[in-house]
Each structure stands twice: as C-alpha cells, then as structure tokens.
Design an enzyme around this catalytic site. Structure first.
Site, mmCIF file in Angstrom:
data_model
loop_
_atom_site.group_PDB
_atom_site.id
_atom_site.type_symbol
_atom_site.label_atom_id
_atom_site.label_comp_id
_atom_site.label_asym_id
_atom_site.label_seq_id
_atom_site.Cartn_x
_atom_site.Cartn_y
_atom_site.Cartn_z
ATOM 1 C CD GLU A 32 37.833 42.264 47.056
ATOM 2 O OE1 GLU A 32 38.198 42.691 46.256
ATOM 3 O OE2 GLU A 32 37.699 41.960 48.172
ATOM 4 C CD GLU B 163 41.269 37.781 42.343
ATOM 5 O OE1 GLU B 163 40.144 38.540 42.676
ATOM 6 O OE2 GLU B 163 42.678 37.949 42.622
ATOM 7 C CB CYS C 54 37.601 48.424 46.097
ATOM 8 S SG CYS C 54 37.913 47.513 47.868
ATOM 9 C CB SER D 79 41.040 41.735 44.591
ATOM 10 O OG SER D 79 39.825 41.308 43.722
ATOM 11 C CE LYS E 233 37.257 55.038 44.915
ATOM 12 N NZ LYS E 233 37.082 53.461 44.331
ATOM 13 C CD GLU F 184 39.304 53.580 41.191
ATOM 14 O OE1 GLU F 184 40.264 52.515 41.353
ATOM 15 O OE2 GLU F 184 38.611 54.249 41.515
ATOM 16 C CD GLU G 255 44.762 51.294 34.782
ATOM 17 O OE1 GLU G 255 45.456 51.340 34.850
ATOM 18 O OE2 GLU G 255 45.088 50.800 36.208
ATOM 19 C CB CYS H 226 34.998 55.116 52.108
ATOM 20 S SG CYS H 226 35.818 53.939 51.056
#
Lengths: 623, 162, 565
Positions: free
Chosen positions: C278, C281, C298, C318, C357, C360, C365, C502
């Site tokens: 990151e 980037e 994230c 990102s 999560k 996710e 993908e 989190c």
C-alpha cells in the site's frame, strides 16, 4: 387584487357586503361531503342554470354591483340526516331531502313568488318547521365556530371578508404585540379541541418564548376518529376561518410558515383549502408583507396517506417529513422540537377556527360561554342510532341528555337509549346514569371518558357492548403503529380475548386478563393512541359487566348481536316437517323425517340463520 | 405486472417536488395515481433519485393504508367501517360484496382486475351511514342489496362498452 | 445541568446524564431495557425501563431528562407487574426454542425472562411463522425471534449510514426487514454484522461455522493452518472472564494447538505485506498526483460499501488485498507443491474479529481454480465457543508461541486492528526518519483515538501529506460527501467499517460499555510498544518473502477484480 393595508381591508368589507346585500335572494345549496353524496352538486347546477336562464343570476365573487339572486355552494349545514339541504335567504327556509325534480318548484314558488314549499320543509311530530333556526335540531345549538358553515359560499373569500373575515388578523397586526395575542388566548382559556384539552395560550407562549429564528404553525386536520367529522365540515365549509386562525398564530409566535395536514379521506376539504389558500395569496393575506406590514406568512397543505396514528402530534410531524408516522418519545415537546426540528405550534382545526372570534369579541366574552375550566363551544358529530344525525355545536357543559334528546331527537325507531361512545376509540362509553353529565373536559375525565375530537356515537338497546368494545379494539389494533410493546402486542391480545368472548369461548378469567392488560397498556404505552387504546374496554367492563358475564358464563348475547352465541331451535308444535330447513342448511345440521318435527344439531349448527328465513311456518326460533 | 413503466412520468413528478426528501409521501401519492399502485421498480427508482434508502421507502409505502404495492382493480370499492357505519351494519354489506365478487380478506381484487374491495376506517360521512365509495364517489345509506346492484350496473356498463 | 435526584430513597447526583436511565444505572441499579443503547438515538419502544414518580405516575426512564429534586422509584409492585407483562407479551409472540437457539445463554430476552421469573405465558398462539434468511455469508436473520426494538435498524442507519434494514408494515404486522423483503445477500448489506452485535435476541446472529472447522480438524488428509487477526488477542479473554484488552496471544496459540490445528500464524505478518504494497502504491500515486486520496482496502465491509454506493471511487481504492486474503493466498502458494507431493490439502482457517471477513473469503475473486484462498472464517466468539466445546480451561493454559515463519509480525502489522492503525503503519513505512522520536510523533499526529473522523498532517520528503482516518461507515459517508463536494482534500484515507476499528468488530465479545473498546485499543498499542520490530519493512520474514516466494508472484498481493465490477 392585493389588499394593501388595514384601511383597504375595511373598504373591501364594505364593498363586498354592499354587493351581498344586492342579492335580494340567496340560495345556499349544501355542498358538504354528505349532501354531495346525495346529489347536491347536480341540484346546485340545475338551480343555477334555471336562474341564469331567467337572467337573475349574480356572481358569487361579489365583483359586480348587480341585483339578483345568488346561488352558492355552502359548507356543511350539519343536518346531514336530512340532506341534500337547500337554504333560502332572506326567508331562512330550509328545504330538506331535496331532489333534482324539486328545483323548478323552488325557483318558481320561492325565488320568484316568495312563497314557501311546505312539502320540502322539515317536519317533526306533525309540526312543520319552515325556518331553519327554529328546527329543534338547530334551536338548542350555539353556532359560533360553525356560524358561517352553511351560511356563506365556502369557495368565496369575498363572502368571508364581507362577513368581517380577516378583521381579527388586521386587529392583532394593528393593535397587539405577539405577547398580547398570546395573553388574550391564554386569558380566554381556550383548550385544544383535538382531544387533549391542553391550554392553547400556554402552547403559543411556549413557542413564542423559544429563541429559534424559524418556527412553524401546524394545523392538525387528520381527523381520524371513526364517527367524527367536525374538522372536515369546518375545512369544507369555512376554510378561511382556519387560515385566519393559523396566520394569527404565526403572528403571535413568530412563525412565518404553516402546514395543514389533512387526511387523505377528505378530498373535498383539500380542494376547498387549496382554493382558499390561493385566494388568500391573491388578496395578499398570505405571502410577504401581509396587510402592508412587515409580517410574512404562507401555508402549505400536506395530505395524509391513511394512518390514524398521524393524528398524534409527533407522528403527524414525522409524516410531514415524509417518514413513517411513528410517534417519538417526549420530551422534547413539539413546542421546542417540532416540524423540521423547530419550535412548532400544533393545534387542531377547530381550535384555530375559534381564534378569530376570541380576538374580535374578547377573552371575557369567550369565557362567558360554558363552564370556567372549559369555556367556549364544542362541535360534535352526532351519529349512530339517533334520529337526527349530523354536525352540532353547543356550549361546553351542555348535558348529554340535551344533545341526544333535544337536538338529536332521541333514539331512532322508538328504541331505548343504551350508551353513547364519546371521543372515538380513545374515549369511553357513557350510559343512562351519565345523561345529565355536562360535556366538558374535566367532567368527562372524572368518569373515565374524554371529549376526544368530538365524536358522539349513540347506541340503542340492540347494541351489544362487548361487540362495540371488540370493534374499537380492532380499530386501535389496526391503527397501532407497532412501535411500543404494550400497544403492539397488548392490543392484539386484548382483541383476541374479545374475539374469543363474542365467539362464545370466553371465560370469567378472560375478564381479569382484559383488565390486567388494560391497566398495563394505559400506563406504559408510548403515545396517546396506546394510552387510551383500552378505554372502550375499560368503560364497557365497568358499566356493562353483566353483559360480559352473560357472554362468558351463560354463553348468551343479550342483544342477539353475537352470531356465535345464538341458539336456534325448532318449535315442535309449529314444525310441519316439510324439510325445507334441512335443505337450505349449509352444514347439514338439521335432520328429521318428513311430516315429523325436525331437529337442529347444535354441535354442527353455524348459526347462520338460513333455516329460519326458509321456514314457511316460522317454526325456527332463536333462544 | 403488465404496466410498462414510463420513467419520464416519474421524473416529472419528482421534478415538481424538487427531489425533496420530505415530499416522499406526496410523490408516492402521485405515482399511485398514475399506476393505481406502487410498482417495486418505481419505488427503487424514486429512492435512488431522492437519496432515500430503499428499505425506508418500502417502510413508508407499507405504513400507510392508502398505498398499495399490488395492482388494484379498475373499480375500488371501499366500505366504510367507521363507528357510525358499523353500528348501522356495514359488515353485511362487505360480506355481500365479497361473496358476489368471490373475494375474501386476503384476496381483495378480482382476477379480471375489475374490482377491489377494501374497508376504510371512517370516511367522515357518518350522517349518511352506512356508506361505501366506488372510485371515491360516495354512495350513502347502503344496503347489501343496493351495493350488489351497483356492482351489477358497473359490470353491465362495462360489458356494453366492450 | 447538574443536580440531585432521589432514586429508591437514595440521593444520586447527576451532571451530564441526558436521561434518568443513565442516572439510575449510575446509582448501581440495573434497570432492564431492550432498545436503549447509548450510541444510538433514543427509541423508547420496549417500555421495560418504566419508573414511577412520587405521585404514582409512570414514565420511561430512557426518555425522561433528570430534574433537580426529582423523586423516582424503580422497583414498585406496579412496575414489576408491568415489566412482567411486557416480557410475557414479547415472549407470547417469540419463537421460544431457546435451547437450540444460537443466542442461547447470551440472549437478553432469555436473561430478563429468567430474572423476572416468567413461568407462564397466558397468550398465544405464536403469530409469526416467517422464513429464516440464511442468504448472507455473514449473518442469519430469524424474524420469528425479532422483538421490534429497532436496535439493528438504528445501528445500520445511524451509525453505519447504510439503512439496509428498516421497519415495514405497521401495528401487529410490523416487521424489521429489507427493502421489499429481499434476502440480505441481495441488498446493499456490507456484512459488518453490527446489527447482530446490538440485537438482544436471536433474530440477527453471526453465521456459525464452527462445525466446518471441526470437520477439517478431524480430517487426517488436511493440513489445517490458522491465522489470528490482531484484534482477537485483546478480546478473546473477555469470553473467559479476563479483562478487556488483556493480551492472550500465547493462550490462544496453546488452545488452537489443543484443538488440533497443525500450524498457527499471525495475520499481522500479512498486514506487514499490505503495508509494504500500500505504501508503494501510495507513493506512486502521490508522485503522479492521480486518484488521490488513496483509500485503504483492508476492510471488506468498506470495500462492499464503495462498490454499492460510490463506484466512482473504486479507482481510489487501494488494489492491495486485505491481510486475511494475502495470508490465504500466500499459504496456499507456499504449500502447493508440498501438498501435491504429500497428497495433502491445506486448509486455511481465519480467526477474525469480523463478520464481513466471512463474506470476503467467499468472494469469487479470491478463488484459485475453485479453491478458496481462505477456507473458513470464524469469529473471536466462535473460537471461544470451540474452546469451551473442547473442554479446554482457557485461563489455565500455559502460553505458547506462534509458528514460524509466518508467525512473526511487526508492531505496525498488529496495530491494524484498531482505528488509525493502518494509517500509522503506512506512515511509518513512508517516513524517511526512522528514529524513536519520529514514531512518537506519528502516534501523536492525530491518527489515534476514538473520534469518528480524525485528521493528521505528516511531512514526507518536504511535502505535507493529509491523512484522514474514519471508523463507522456513517462517518465514512460524511467524509466522502465533503470530499466529493470539494470541501475537503486528503491524500490518504483509512476507513474501518466498525466503530473503533476491528477491535469493535461484530465477531468480538459484545462490549458492555464504550470503555471496553478503549481497553482493547490500549492492548494493541501495548503489543506494539513491546515488540522489537516496529516497522513492516524491518520484519525479516517480509524481506525473505520478497526475495523468495513473492519475487515473481507479487500479484498474489493484489486484486484487480473489484475494479471491473
């Protein structure tokens, strides 16, 4: 034309009343919802055309200085039972139940020759009443708020101005500070006509005291109580009076915008109000620099979409905001945090309609009517099993007996009076023993009822009070917003119990359960709807406990209303054994041999009564 | 349903109210006037345009009695069951109409999309109780027989039109 | 306004309390409620908190402001009777299969029913027979257990600014539901699970996937690899009566070994990789001045929210995978050849503070030839449940250490679990000065703390970098509005969907007060302070990976698919 200033308003009044006086005869066709349903608009059109054809018609907008006959669509006269109604001035004749084919006679006989048509006049006990004001229904009334309803053209601001309309507004703007207006209203002790009876002056003063630069005036026209239509009649019959009351409230509290929330079931009221607002804008009585002074005020209309709970202040405001009409917790009060989060005056239609009169005639005049703690008059919708149903206005403190028997003409079809439900589903029922009770906020509260918005539903001896309680509970249950537990779950359970009782499956223990629920719902609900939801059950349980006991112990409905509690038997002496009853019985509950008496199997019988109607010998009886 | 949605019309309505969130109820009323009910696609479209979550719009549309998320019949018959009408026997009228049209509490619209029968809490025409309305025209002092007669007349008139 | 009131005869002072409920609770009286949450607006619907004044009038404590000299009673026979009736009415319309309910033992309704000795429900039958919605990867919604307190509705709308849940219909037909009653998976739900975290009953629960974990643990052909997210270690102890914020990493490792996990690693290691990528980037974008601000990626709930509501900002998001997905991809790649040789299959189980999560890990993908990078995601609470199921006495476990090589994380990677942590870690990486003073400066720059929207300005290479840190999606939406309106300009924006980051995830033990989140945050900062490696780039494992496995496979660390959606 914009009215420039107060002087100009006075000139307009002179001009319009001159024009009005040139109308040598005036025909007022009732165009309230009731009479419209009876065809009054067709009657109006026909009368107008006939008079036009004779070249005698005068425009209602009072622009021309011409003599002739005025034909107007007036607001509700109140005597809905007798509609369609036509009033003829200056004779003050009231023609009742007028039909299209009577128009010619009215024009020829009354308007041209000045003769009465006796056939069309109201008759009671063999006596003919030609003059409207002498009819018993009207004689005992005191029409202050409703003074214009039925007497002026509801769609003409000019007539309202001719009758001195908007002069109260002019007076406050010229002579009084906002504080003084609030004080006069406080001194008059005008209490909210929407049900709660909260002092209007106090409410206005609270809003005036708020520092916010933006404030609002909201008129509650969400008259949802079944059996009540006072506010509808005022909005339809004298819309400008409501607007004037609201503008004065705006002046008194520092608000410059008003909203009228009208329930969707009142399309005619919306139409009339819209027209009235347009006219008031046209005349500069709404908008900027009203009457040439630095005071701006405008009014918008919001339509409800069918939710009784929106009559509750915070729910109504949520609804104007475009949200679900769910009441919120208080405090803060609407006077602090109301519409769009700003301080808001929220009053009902009838309350606003009282304001111009109090300003013009003074607070002591107002207090001279009715009892000290509830001065003024109150409009009631008198309906149910009473001879003369309709809209009435009486001084506060008038007794139920006067209302039901003198004005209402007593119970229909010679039946006996049993009870009257006052204040709709939030009210309670009153009985024989309350007939001499004065109708005012505090006296009613003492006996566990409330004036509510003013619905009076009269019930005769054939009415089952348990069924009535079930009906109201069904209503409240349907209209509960579902937010708080007591109202959402509690009313549902009360309804279940009541349904059980009218179905003959109740027990004595159910009555205790009803009382326990009623107590809890009244004391813990979030808003007024819930707090009062159990009143009809509580008051019927109190005054008609025996009737409940008959349902749960004897499994009988004394009035025969509750179908499940009926018992049909075949009178063996009358039965010829034709078998017709057995053939029509939808569940095969009747058996027997031809030419011998038949028998009904009680287990199977669904109490539909088909057999009784089919029996050629009247042998089937209900016991 | 078969209604083709013309979003231009919805846009016109939205423009009239300037996409103000507070106008939601008025917008829904106008949309319902246009389609006789509130099609789901239109509700989603309005929500996106007005910046109101779809769940919220759904909440408003299901809160108010006047809104229908299902198509209604050409003739909407409302039986007033306010107190005055109730004590003057409005329920037998309701039952008679339901029986005549093959409807019940859950099935409110006839299969041919001609009639919808529903109750309304009070029309404020208590002096004329019991009343019913058909497409907002008030019919006073009804009886079960008279109500059925009205339905038959409407059917006959429609048959003749065809 | 300050003053004193008399509660059950006891004088209690009040100061900033907005309602008497808070004053009563301050006085040590646990007045019951279902619909009151200090972080949500006052709803006043459950009517459990009714109190009585000296004149016998009842009022809801949650919505009554305190007045000086006010006298209230909280436990009169009348109030007890009303509370019992409220409970009885709720229970009469509630699916009462408590023993097989996911919420069994943690249900507020169950607790209060027990506390008020509800023995008999006189009403019935149950009115609701509605289908259970299991469409979502993260939460299960059982409307038959809903008590209409509206906590989830207000959480979703007021805190998260999403409004996927709402009230529909009215009266006894009222429902909490989605638009047009669609399945949760088909609406714009971000899977943050905060609705389930506030739900007092079993109407909204986190999807329980422990049985899947038991299955793989008992399969000899599977190599079961665990990754532990940073926030888990400062919260799991609460499930066993330990203090919030207590660091129990060693005990967790010991417990996981006892449960039968083959290898136990740290998601913080993968977070270090996220920081590296990151930062690279970010510096690249900064140089080219394109698509700024760069938004962190994230948090899967946040990513879903951008996809649903702000597709125009996808180019600012990102491209880095989240640490969970980096870890999964890395492990699967690492064991690919070994598994083939041994005839084994590697299964990655994540222990996460987060419900999103789960969603996710299930995204298409993140599958490689049909095999997911992360196989099962369990929450902190689910892990606690497994430990209890295995009969492990957690508090008596001797701490053990994580496995190598993937068990070594820098302090930067571990503060990922708290709001501001990702921004701080990236700044540490980007800043040229590497002395302890610089670290301190960053920590005081404004990125830490519990305010909803934080701002910091850092000088990197003579250029002032504007950083914003938000937690709670409602705050994120506010920030985005101001960015889109051109009122605010930032270079780097960290977003975490859950309030507090989190550590406040919906998979964590339900915090009893707002203090808990602060204690957990402190726990993570303590971990950072005591770790020898403070910066991601100083983590030797990271360096080894870049020169080894990742040298030709940096693509494992990025995802491109969501841009095309």
């Amino acid at each position: 034309m914009k009215i420039k200033d107060i002087q100009h308003l006075k000139e307009c009044t002179r001009l319009f009343s001159d024009c009005l006086s040139r109308q040598k005869k005036r025909v007022l066709v009732c165009a309230g919802t009731g009479c419209v349903a009876g065809g009054s608009l067709e009657i109006y059109k026909k009368l107008k055309k006939m008079i036009e054809d004779k070249g005698l018609y005068v425009d209602v907008r009072l622009q021309e200085e011409k003599e002739g006959i005025g034909v107007k669509k007036s607001g509700c006269h109140g005597f809905c039972e007798m509609g369609p109604l036509v009033r003829i001035e200056p004779y003050n004749y009231l023609y009742v139940k007028v039909k299209l084919e009577n128009c010619e006679e009215i024009v020829e006989t009354t308007l041209l020759k000045g003769q009465p048509v006796e056939r069309l006049m109201y008759k009671q006990d063999g006596k003919v009443y030609p003059i409207q004001e002498e009819i018993p229904f009207y004689r005992k009334q005191m029409r202050i708020v409703l003074e214009n309803c039925g007497h002026i053209d509801a769609e003409s601001i000019e007539e309202y101005i001719a009758k001195g309309g908007y002069h109260a507004l002019a007076y406050v703007m010229e002579q009084m500070t906002p504080e003084e207006v609030c004080r006069v209203i406080t001194e008059s002790n005008l209490r909210g006509r929407g049900g709660g009876g909260f002092p209007t002056g106090k409410k206005w003063s609270q809003v005036l005291a708020q520092k916010s630069p933006v404030k609002y005036v909201v008129c509650n026209g969400d008259e949802g109580d079944p059996g009540a239509f006072m506010d509808r009649s005022i909005m339809e019959g004298d819309p400008h009076r409501v607007l004037e009351g609201m503008i004065i409230a705006g002046y008194a509290t520092g608000a410059s915008e008003g909203y009228i929330y009208v329930r969707a079931e009142y399309p005619l009221a919306v139409e009339r109000l819209k027209k009235a607002i347009e006219q008031a804008r046209e005349y500069g009585l709404l908008g900027t620099n009203i009457l040439g002074r630095r005071f701006d005020f405008d009014i918008h209309i919001n339509q409800g979409a069918g939710a009784f709970v929106c009559g509750e202040g915070s729910a109504l405001i949520a609804s104007i905001h475009g949200e679900r009409g769910m009441p919120r917790v208080k405090p803060p009060r609407t006077t602090e945090v109301g519409l769009w989060g700003k301080p808001t005056v929220l009053n009902n239609v009838e309350t606003f309609a009282n304001v111009p009169l109090i300003i013009l005639k003074g607070s002591s005049w107002f207090r001279s009517i009715g009892p000290d703690n509830s001065p003024g008059t109150k409009a009631f919708a008198l309906t149910g099993n009473v001879k003369n149903t309709g809209l009435i206005e009486v001084p506060m403190g008038t007794t139920l007996r006067e209302v039901i028997f003198d004005i209402g003409g007593g119970i229909k079809d010679g039946k006996a009076f049993k009870a009257v439900q006052i204040g709709g589903p939030s009210g309670g029922c009153l009985t024989e023993q309350h007939l001499d009770l004065p109708l005012d906020f505090d006296s009613l509260k003492k006996v566990g009822a409330m004036i509510g918005s003013g619905g009076l539903v009269v019930m005769d001896e054939d009415t089952c009070m348990v069924e009535v309680a079930r009906f109201f509970m069904n209503f409240t249950q349907n209209e509960s917003c579902g937010k708080c537990v007591p109202c959402r779950e509690g009313t549902k359970r009360m309804l279940e119990i009541l349904e059980r009782i009218v179905a003959g499956k109740g027990t004595v223990y159910d009555l205790e359960l009803l009382e326990e629920l009623a107590d809890m719902i009244s004391n813990t609900s979030l808003c007024g709807l819930g707090k009062t939801a159990a009143y009809p059950v509580m008051s019927t349980l109190k005054y008609f406990r025996n009737e409940y006991l008959k349902h749960v112990i004897d499994k009988k409905c004394p009035t025969g209303t509750c179908i499940a509690l009926r018992t049909f038997v075949i009178n063996e002496e009358l039965c010829r054994g034709c078998g017709k009853c057995a053939r029509v019985c939808p569940v095969g509950a009747i058996e027997g041999k031809v030419k011998q008496p038949f028998k009904i199997n009680r287990e199977k019988c669904i109490k539909c009564g088909a057999c009784r109607e089919a029996c050629p010998f009247s042998a089937i009886e209900e016991v | 349903m078969n209604t083709t949605i013309i979003y231009g019309k919805v846009d016109q309505i939205l423009n009239r109210y300037g996409n103000k969130k507070s106008a939601l109820i008025a917008v829904l009323q106008e949309v319902q006037k246009e389609y006789h009910y509130l099609p789901q696609e239109v509700l989603s479209y309005i929500g996106d345009k007005m910046g109101i979550s779809r769940a919220r719009i759904f909440g408003v549309a299901t809160f108010y009695e006047n809104f229908s998320l299902e198509p209604k019949g050409k003739y909407v018959i409302k039986i007033c069951d306010g107190t005055a009408c109730h004590v003057k026997k409005s329920i037998p009228i309701l039952n008679a109409l339901r029986k005549e049209l093959g409807l019940n509490e859950n099935k409110r619209t006839t299969d041919d999309m001609m009639f919808t029968v529903e109750t309304v809490s009070c029309l404020g025409a208590c002096g004329l109780a019991p009343v019913i309305t058909i497409n907002d025209k008030v019919y006073p002092k009804m009886t079960p027989e008279a109500a059925i007669r009205l339905v038959k007349e409407i059917r006959e008139a429609n048959r003749l039109e065809d | 306004m300050a003053g004193t009131m008399i509660i059950d005869g006891q004088r209690v002072g009040f100061d900033k309390e907005k309602n008497i409920l808070d004053v009563i609770r301050k006085a040590g009286i646990d007045l019951p409620t279902f619909c009151y949450h200090s972080e949500l607006s006052i709803y006043g619907a459950c009517r459990m908190c009714m109190v009585e004044d000296e004149r016998g009038r009842t009022m809801a404590a949650c919505s009554t402001p305190p007045r000086d000299g006010m006298i209230v009673k909280t436990n009169t026979p009348k109030l007890q009777k009303y509370r019992r009736m409220v409970l009885e009415l709720i229970l009469s319309n509630h699916d009462r299969d408590c023993t097989v309910c996911e919420k069994n033992g943690r249900c507020k309704l169950q607790e209060l029913a027990a506390r008020f000795s509800i023995k008999n429900i006189r009403f019935g039958p149950l009115c609701k027979q509605l289908p259970v919605d299991e469409s979502s990867a993260s939460i299960v919604r059982n409307p038959n257990k809903c008590i209409m307190c509206g906590d989830c509705v207000r959480m979703c709308e007021e805190v998260q600014g999403i409004g996927v849940l709402g009230f529909a219909y009215r009266g006894s037909k009222i429902k909490v539901t989605t638009a047009f009653e669609r399945p949760i998976a088909e609406v714009e739900c971000v899977n943050c699970g905060q609705c389930a975290a506030v739900c007092p009953t079993g109407a909204l629960v986190v999807k329980n996937e422990t049985s899947k974990v038991w299955d793989v643990l008992n399969d000899k052909n599977k190599r079961v690899v665990a990754q532990i997210a940073p926030a888990v270690r400062v919260a799991l102890g609460e499930e066993f009566g330990l203090k919030p914020g207590e660091i129990v990493t060693g005990k967790i490792v010991a417990a996981l070994r006892k449960l039968g996990f083959d290898e136990i690693y740290d998601t913080g290691m993968a977070a270090d990789l996220t920081v590296m990528e990151e930062s690279r980037e970010f510096m690249g974008k900064l140089e080219k001045e394109e698509n700024l601000p760069l938004f962190t990626s994230c948090c899967p709930a946040w990513v879903k929210h951008v996809e649903d509501k702000y597709p125009q900002l996808l180019k600012n998001l990102s491209t880095c995978k989240s640490p969970q997905q980096i870890f999964g991809a890395l492990i699967k790649e690492h064991y690919k050849k070994i598994d083939e040789a041994q005839g084994k299959e590697t299964v990655v189980v994540s222990v996460m503070p987060c419900t999103a999560k789960k969603y996710e890990a299930a995204r298409p993908e993140y599958r490689n030839n049909g095999i997911p990078d992360v196989d099962v995601v369990i929450t902190t609470q689910e892990l606690a449940l497994m430990i209890k199921q295995a009969g492990i006495v957690f508090n008596e476990l001797e701490p053990e250490s994580l496995d190598m090589p993937f068990g070594l994380a820098s302090g930067a990677g571990l503060i990922f679990g708290v709001t501001g942590g990702v921004a701080e870690a990236v700044i540490r990486r980007c800043l040229k000065e590497k002395n302890p003073g610089a670290l301190k400066e960053i920590s005081f720059s404004g990125v830490r703390g519990m305010e909803g929207i934080k701002e910091a300005a850092i000088n990197i290479d003579g250029r002032e970098i504007k950083v914003a840190v938000v937690h709670g999606l409602g705050n994120a939406s506010k920030l985005i509005s101001s960015i889109l309106a051109g009122e605010k300009r930032y270079d780097f924006v960290e977003v975490m969907a859950c309030p507090g980051g989190c550590i406040g995830g919906a998979g964590q033990p339900i915090p009893q007060s707002s203090l808990v989140k602060m204690q957990r945050a402190k726990g993570l900062y303590d971990v950072d302070r005591s770790s020898q490696i403070k910066r991601s780039e100083e983590n030797p494992i990271i360096m080894a990976l870049y020169s080894g496995l990742l040298s030709e496979k940096r693509y494992l660390l990025h995802r491109y698919l969501h841009h095309q959606k």
